[in-house]
Design an enzyme around this catalytic site. Structure first.
Site, PDB file in Angstrom:
ATOM      1  N   HIS A 133       0.840  -1.218   0.000  1.00 31.40           N
ATOM      2  CA  HIS A 133       0.000   0.000   0.000  1.00 31.40           C
ATOM      3  C   HIS A 133       0.862   1.249   0.000  1.00 31.40           C
ATOM      4  CE1 HIS A 133      -3.145   2.837   1.434  1.00 31.40           C
ATOM      5  NE2 HIS A 133      -3.949   1.983   0.864  1.00 31.40           N
ATOM      6  N   ILE A 153       1.964   4.747   1.658  1.00 36.44           N
ATOM      7  CA  ILE A 153       0.946   5.544   2.342  1.00 36.44           C
ATOM      8  C   ILE A 153       0.306   4.660   3.407  1.00 36.44           C
ATOM      9  CG2 ILE A 153      -1.259   6.765   2.104  1.00 36.44           C
ATOM     10  CD1 ILE A 153      -0.525   7.140  -0.884  1.00 36.44           C
ATOM     11  N   GLY A 201      -5.857   4.398   5.642  1.00 36.64           N
ATOM     12  CA  GLY A 201      -6.750   5.092   6.563  1.00 36.64           C
ATOM     13  C   GLY A 201      -7.304   4.172   7.633  1.00 36.64           C
ATOM     14  N   VAL A 202      -7.583   2.939   7.268  1.00 40.12           N
ATOM     15  CA  VAL A 202      -8.127   1.995   8.241  1.00 40.12           C
ATOM     16  C   VAL A 202      -7.128   1.722   9.364  1.00 40.12           C
ATOM     17  CG1 VAL A 202      -7.409  -0.094   7.014  1.00 40.12           C
ATOM     18  CG2 VAL A 202      -9.445  -0.149   8.446  1.00 40.12           C
ATOM     19  N   GLU A 208      -7.570   2.388  13.302  1.00 38.93           N
ATOM     20  CA  GLU A 208      -7.239   1.352  14.287  1.00 38.93           C
ATOM     21  C   GLU A 208      -6.346   1.917  15.394  1.00 38.93           C
ATOM     22  OE1 GLU A 208      -6.994  -2.228  16.353  1.00 38.93           O
ATOM     23  OE2 GLU A 208      -8.426  -1.598  14.836  1.00 38.93           O
TER      24      GLU A 208
END
Length: 175
Positions: free
Chosen positions: A63, A69, A72-73, A77
């Site tokens: 990713h 990067i 976002g998840v 978390e």
């Protein structure tokens, strides 16, 4: 008629937790343990935390391979884990107060009380998070809704906001 004024609220003590403390508080382990330190924790109320983002994070392999990067998840978390630290700190404080009052010891492992992420609302991402960044996390616990708790969360890199929104977390785990 005289109106009695309320006694001023006693300031709540703030706590700091190292990565080793956090491992005792949360059930998460590498590669899913996302916070390195927690500080300014007012048990059951609010706290701040740090996530140092390293190029060695396993998610960077895919990713994105040519432009790393933080997903976002994973930012969400990390914020949720800070919420768990704030919540568990309250349980630890209550247990310590009960023990000091001579009450029998209860529950055992505080990490067993960490619940689940139930909802993510109005989450906005406003800055890419890349290797070398240090995320500063903020969490403020809101009202309880039965076995759920509303929480406001933020993640920043320096003075730049990276993400902010609301979470709903469960206040316990089902077997």
């Amino acid at each position: 008629m005289t109106i009695a004024s309320e006694a001023p609220a006693r300031p709540q003590q703030k706590h700091s937790y190292s990565s080793d403390d956090i491992k005792r508080m949360l059930p998460h382990r590498w590669p899913m343990l996302m916070i390195d330190r927690a500080y300014d924790v007012v048990p059951g109320v609010s706290g701040r935390g740090v996530k140092s983002v390293s190029v060695n994070e396993p998610f960077f392999a895919g990713h994105y391979p040519d432009h790393s990067i933080m997903p976002g998840v994973m930012i969400v978390e990390a914020m949720a884990q800070l919420v768990a630290v704030v919540y568990v700190a309250e349980i630890i404080e209550e247990a310590a107060a009960a023990q000091a009052a001579g009450e029998p010891e209860g529950g055992g492992d505080p990490s067993a009380s960490v619940g689940y992420l139930g909802s993510i609302s109005s989450m906005k991402f406003s800055r890419l998070v890349v290797p070398g960044d240090q995320l500063t996390l903020d969490a403020k616990l809101g009202q309880r809704l039965g076995g759920l708790r509303q929480v406001s969360v933020r993640a920043s890199v320096g003075s730049e906001l990276a993400a902010a929104g609301s979470l709903i977390v469960t206040t316990g785990r089902k077997a």
